[in-house]
Write a protein that holds these residues in place. Structure first.
Motif, PDB file in Angstrom:
ATOM      1  N   SER A  61      23.960  16.447  -2.974  1.00  0.00           N
ATOM      2  CA  SER A  61      22.911  17.328  -2.442  1.00  0.00           C
ATOM      3  C   SER A  61      21.716  16.560  -1.915  1.00  0.00           C
ATOM      4  O   SER A  61      20.885  17.102  -1.198  1.00  0.00           O
ATOM      5  CB  SER A  61      22.436  18.288  -3.534  1.00  0.00           C
ATOM      6  OG  SER A  61      21.664  17.586  -4.514  1.00  0.00           O
ATOM      7  N   GLU A  90      19.515  15.321  -4.056  1.00  0.00           N
ATOM      8  CA  GLU A  90      18.534  15.371  -5.148  1.00  0.00           C
ATOM      9  C   GLU A  90      18.838  14.281  -6.174  1.00  0.00           C
ATOM     10  O   GLU A  90      19.984  14.141  -6.608  1.00  0.00           O
ATOM     11  CB  GLU A  90      18.565  16.737  -5.820  1.00  0.00           C
ATOM     12  CG  GLU A  90      18.240  17.889  -4.888  1.00  0.00           C
ATOM     13  CD  GLU A  90      18.540  19.229  -5.532  1.00  0.00           C
ATOM     14  OE1 GLU A  90      17.707  19.690  -6.348  1.00  0.00           O
ATOM     15  OE2 GLU A  90      19.598  19.809  -5.230  1.00  0.00           O
ATOM     16  N   SER A 141      30.914  24.006  -2.976  1.00  0.00           N
ATOM     17  CA  SER A 141      30.818  25.339  -2.385  1.00  0.00           C
ATOM     18  C   SER A 141      32.085  26.129  -2.667  1.00  0.00           C
ATOM     19  O   SER A 141      33.195  25.622  -2.501  1.00  0.00           O
ATOM     20  CB  SER A 141      30.599  25.245  -0.871  1.00  0.00           C
ATOM     21  OG  SER A 141      30.648  26.548  -0.296  1.00  0.00           O
ATOM     22  N   ARG A 159      20.880  28.920   6.176  1.00  0.00           N
ATOM     23  CA  ARG A 159      20.298  27.759   5.487  1.00  0.00           C
ATOM     24  C   ARG A 159      21.321  27.132   4.533  1.00  0.00           C
ATOM     25  O   ARG A 159      21.456  25.909   4.474  1.00  0.00           O
ATOM     26  CB  ARG A 159      19.046  28.195   4.729  1.00  0.00           C
ATOM     27  CG  ARG A 159      18.297  27.063   4.027  1.00  0.00           C
ATOM     28  CD  ARG A 159      16.982  27.567   3.465  1.00  0.00           C
ATOM     29  NE  ARG A 159      16.095  27.971   4.551  1.00  0.00           N
ATOM     30  CZ  ARG A 159      15.268  27.154   5.189  1.00  0.00           C
ATOM     31  NH1 ARG A 159      15.206  25.871   4.837  1.00  0.00           N
ATOM     32  NH2 ARG A 159      14.500  27.602   6.157  1.00  0.00           N
ATOM     33  N   ARG A 160      22.054  27.962   3.791  1.00  0.00           N
ATOM     34  CA  ARG A 160      23.082  27.426   2.899  1.00  0.00           C
ATOM     35  C   ARG A 160      24.137  26.660   3.690  1.00  0.00           C
ATOM     36  O   ARG A 160      24.599  25.594   3.270  1.00  0.00           O
ATOM     37  CB  ARG A 160      23.746  28.564   2.115  1.00  0.00           C
ATOM     38  CG  ARG A 160      22.859  29.240   1.086  1.00  0.00           C
ATOM     39  CD  ARG A 160      23.677  30.194   0.237  1.00  0.00           C
ATOM     40  NE  ARG A 160      22.843  30.957  -0.676  1.00  0.00           N
ATOM     41  CZ  ARG A 160      22.427  32.199  -0.458  1.00  0.00           C
ATOM     42  NH1 ARG A 160      22.771  32.817   0.655  1.00  0.00           N
ATOM     43  NH2 ARG A 160      21.665  32.829  -1.335  1.00  0.00           N
ATOM     44  N   GLU A 204      22.665  23.298   4.832  1.00  0.00           N
ATOM     45  CA  GLU A 204      22.502  22.373   3.713  1.00  0.00           C
ATOM     46  C   GLU A 204      23.859  21.823   3.277  1.00  0.00           C
ATOM     47  O   GLU A 204      23.969  20.648   2.908  1.00  0.00           O
ATOM     48  CB  GLU A 204      21.801  23.082   2.550  1.00  0.00           C
ATOM     49  CG  GLU A 204      20.323  23.358   2.836  1.00  0.00           C
ATOM     50  CD  GLU A 204      19.662  24.205   1.765  1.00  0.00           C
ATOM     51  OE1 GLU A 204      20.397  24.772   0.920  1.00  0.00           O
ATOM     52  OE2 GLU A 204      18.420  24.324   1.783  1.00  0.00           O
ATOM     53  N   TRP A 205      24.891  22.658   3.337  1.00  0.00           N
ATOM     54  CA  TRP A 205      26.234  22.178   3.016  1.00  0.00           C
ATOM     55  C   TRP A 205      26.703  21.163   4.055  1.00  0.00           C
ATOM     56  O   TRP A 205      27.314  20.146   3.706  1.00  0.00           O
ATOM     57  CB  TRP A 205      27.192  23.362   2.954  1.00  0.00           C
ATOM     58  CG  TRP A 205      28.565  23.009   2.478  1.00  0.00           C
ATOM     59  CD1 TRP A 205      28.983  22.851   1.190  1.00  0.00           C
ATOM     60  CD2 TRP A 205      29.709  22.755   3.295  1.00  0.00           C
ATOM     61  NE1 TRP A 205      30.324  22.537   1.147  1.00  0.00           N
ATOM     62  CE2 TRP A 205      30.797  22.467   2.427  1.00  0.00           C
ATOM     63  CE3 TRP A 205      29.933  22.764   4.672  1.00  0.00           C
ATOM     64  CZ2 TRP A 205      32.072  22.182   2.900  1.00  0.00           C
ATOM     65  CZ3 TRP A 205      31.204  22.473   5.143  1.00  0.00           C
ATOM     66  CH2 TRP A 205      32.260  22.183   4.259  1.00  0.00           C
ATOM     67  N   HIS A 263      24.780  19.178   5.752  1.00  0.00           N
ATOM     68  CA  HIS A 263      24.045  17.937   5.475  1.00  0.00           C
ATOM     69  C   HIS A 263      24.718  17.163   4.340  1.00  0.00           C
ATOM     70  O   HIS A 263      24.821  15.928   4.387  1.00  0.00           O
ATOM     71  CB  HIS A 263      22.600  18.256   5.096  1.00  0.00           C
ATOM     72  CG  HIS A 263      21.839  18.964   6.171  1.00  0.00           C
ATOM     73  ND1 HIS A 263      20.649  19.624   5.931  1.00  0.00           N
ATOM     74  CD2 HIS A 263      22.093  19.119   7.510  1.00  0.00           C
ATOM     75  CE1 HIS A 263      20.214  20.156   7.062  1.00  0.00           C
ATOM     76  NE2 HIS A 263      21.068  19.866   8.022  1.00  0.00           N
ATOM     77  N   ALA A 264      25.176  17.888   3.309  1.00  0.00           N
ATOM     78  CA  ALA A 264      25.857  17.227   2.196  1.00  0.00           C
ATOM     79  C   ALA A 264      27.161  16.586   2.668  1.00  0.00           C
ATOM     80  O   ALA A 264      27.521  15.486   2.233  1.00  0.00           O
ATOM     81  CB  ALA A 264      26.131  18.233   1.077  1.00  0.00           C
ATOM     82  N   ARG A 305      26.180  13.347   4.252  1.00  0.00           N
ATOM     83  CA  ARG A 305      25.871  12.310   3.258  1.00  0.00           C
ATOM     84  C   ARG A 305      27.160  11.730   2.677  1.00  0.00           C
ATOM     85  O   ARG A 305      27.274  10.518   2.491  1.00  0.00           O
ATOM     86  CB  ARG A 305      25.024  12.899   2.134  1.00  0.00           C
ATOM     87  CG  ARG A 305      23.607  13.295   2.521  1.00  0.00           C
ATOM     88  CD  ARG A 305      22.797  13.671   1.296  1.00  0.00           C
ATOM     89  NE  ARG A 305      21.582  14.357   1.687  1.00  0.00           N
ATOM     90  CZ  ARG A 305      21.457  15.673   1.709  1.00  0.00           C
ATOM     91  NH1 ARG A 305      22.470  16.449   1.339  1.00  0.00           N
ATOM     92  NH2 ARG A 305      20.322  16.245   2.098  1.00  0.00           N
ATOM     93  N   TYR A 343      15.856  25.914  12.872  1.00  0.00           N
ATOM     94  CA  TYR A 343      16.144  24.485  12.723  1.00  0.00           C
ATOM     95  C   TYR A 343      14.874  23.695  12.395  1.00  0.00           C
ATOM     96  O   TYR A 343      14.918  22.746  11.597  1.00  0.00           O
ATOM     97  CB  TYR A 343      16.817  23.942  13.978  1.00  0.00           C
ATOM     98  CG  TYR A 343      18.214  24.505  14.193  1.00  0.00           C
ATOM     99  CD1 TYR A 343      19.147  24.462  13.173  1.00  0.00           C
ATOM    100  CD2 TYR A 343      18.581  25.085  15.403  1.00  0.00           C
ATOM    101  CE1 TYR A 343      20.424  24.991  13.351  1.00  0.00           C
ATOM    102  CE2 TYR A 343      19.855  25.609  15.597  1.00  0.00           C
ATOM    103  CZ  TYR A 343      20.768  25.560  14.565  1.00  0.00           C
ATOM    104  OH  TYR A 343      22.027  26.079  14.742  1.00  0.00           O
ATOM    105  N   LEU A 400      14.119  23.708   8.820  1.00  0.00           N
ATOM    106  CA  LEU A 400      14.978  22.817   8.041  1.00  0.00           C
ATOM    107  C   LEU A 400      14.554  21.362   8.168  1.00  0.00           C
ATOM    108  O   LEU A 400      15.153  20.486   7.546  1.00  0.00           O
ATOM    109  CB  LEU A 400      16.433  22.951   8.501  1.00  0.00           C
ATOM    110  CG  LEU A 400      17.142  24.265   8.179  1.00  0.00           C
ATOM    111  CD1 LEU A 400      18.512  24.302   8.856  1.00  0.00           C
ATOM    112  CD2 LEU A 400      17.294  24.474   6.688  1.00  0.00           C
TER     113      LEU A 400
END
Length: 303
Positions: A136, A138, A156, A253-254, A257-258, A260-261, A264, A286, A289
């Protein structure tokens, strides 16, 4: 190889929970936020309280494995207190315990499962990656050992790789838009051919969001290796769509964010996207975000 039976603990199993939990804390003190010294002093009522909590479930495999599933917020579950005894490691028990948490979370209609793993625990991180958990971003110090860092990972239960039978729904989502409808057309063989190309390309993924058996969102992810930016890989996000009845509820947004993960996890240094100049609402989204409108885009139609 020994076969382990997994069972869920319930009221009256306080002593069993205490015994295996304390064993786990003693065996792997650097893997947990709590400590053996702290929990060995807990009264019996504390262990009973844990088992009586309607929003959590404790699963054990004899004295060789333990995991807790907990739901603190609607739609969000957590995997906690994961431990497998040394004699049971490499038997597949850890993966089966994770599967119990996933099944419990799905039964409660959770949208995602989160967990924290110590960065130095490479075996645990590898297990969670195999199960589909993504970083994530974090990071924090482990409360029981502040010299160690731990990272949060998320699985997810909504977003997945698209299948060929999802294509009609994907095309319908994309064409439910005045700007995209004309250039996408009605579902046909061209879309199936494009899907087959995407599926065959390890640097491309077509993603859907599925709720209660219905495809309600889609996007395409492309991983672009490059020479610039010191050879960095970029994540390109395209064709982001959410069903009309879910817009304004945080699903976009979810989804991002997924994505983006996913970037990564693939080692991407940055994420980029394009958006038609007429989509002012999308531009605001956007920017919220953290995206910067740093470039001017150009397109040339090839006949």
């Amino acid at each position: 190889m020994q076969e382990f039976t997994i069972e869920r603990l319930g009221p009256g199993d306080e002593d069993r929970l205490r015994e295996i939990r304390l064993h786990a804390l003693a065996d792997a003190p650097a893997a947990f936020a709590s400590t053996h010294d702290k929990e060995v002093a807990y009264p019996r009522d504390k262990w009973a309280e844990r088992l009586a909590d309607p929003d959590s479930a404790w699963f054990v495999a004899a004295d060789a494995g333990l995991v807790c599933a907990r739901q603190e917020h609607e739609g969000e579950a957590h995997l906690l207190s994961m431990w497998v005894a040394p004699r049971a490691r490499g038997t597949g028990l850890a993966g089966r315990l994770v599967d119990e948490v996933i099944a419990w979370s799905k039964a409660r209609e959770a949208h995602e499962i989160g967990l924290w793993a110590v960065d130095d625990n490479l075996d645990a991180r590898a297990l969670y990656a195999r199960k589909g958990f993504l970083p994530s971003g974090e990071v924090m110090a482990l409360p029981s050992h502040p010299e160690l860092m731990e990272s949060r990972y998320v699985l997810s239960l909504v977003f997945r790789t698209a299948r060929a039978d999802d294509l009609p729904a994907i095309v319908a989502l994309i064409t439910d838009d005045a700007i995209a409808a004309a250039r996408t057309g009605a579902y046909g063989e061209e879309h199936l051919a494009a899907f087959e190309d995407i599926e065959a390309d390890p640097n491309n993924e077509l993603i859907v969001a599925e709720l209660k058996g219905e495809v309600v969102g889609t996007m395409q992810l492309t991983y672009i290796p490059g020479i610039s930016r010191l050879g960095a890989t970029r994540l390109q996000v395209e064709a982001v769509r959410i069903a009309g009845h879910l817009r304004g509820q945080g699903w976009g947004r979810r989804m991002m964010e997924w994505a983006h993960a996913k970037g990564r996890a693939r080692g991407c240094a940055m994420v980029q996207l394009t958006s038609d100049k007429r989509r002012e609402d999308a531009h605001r989204f956007y920017r919220s975000l953290g995206y910067a409108q740093s470039h001017e885009g150009f397109k040339l139609q090839l006949d």
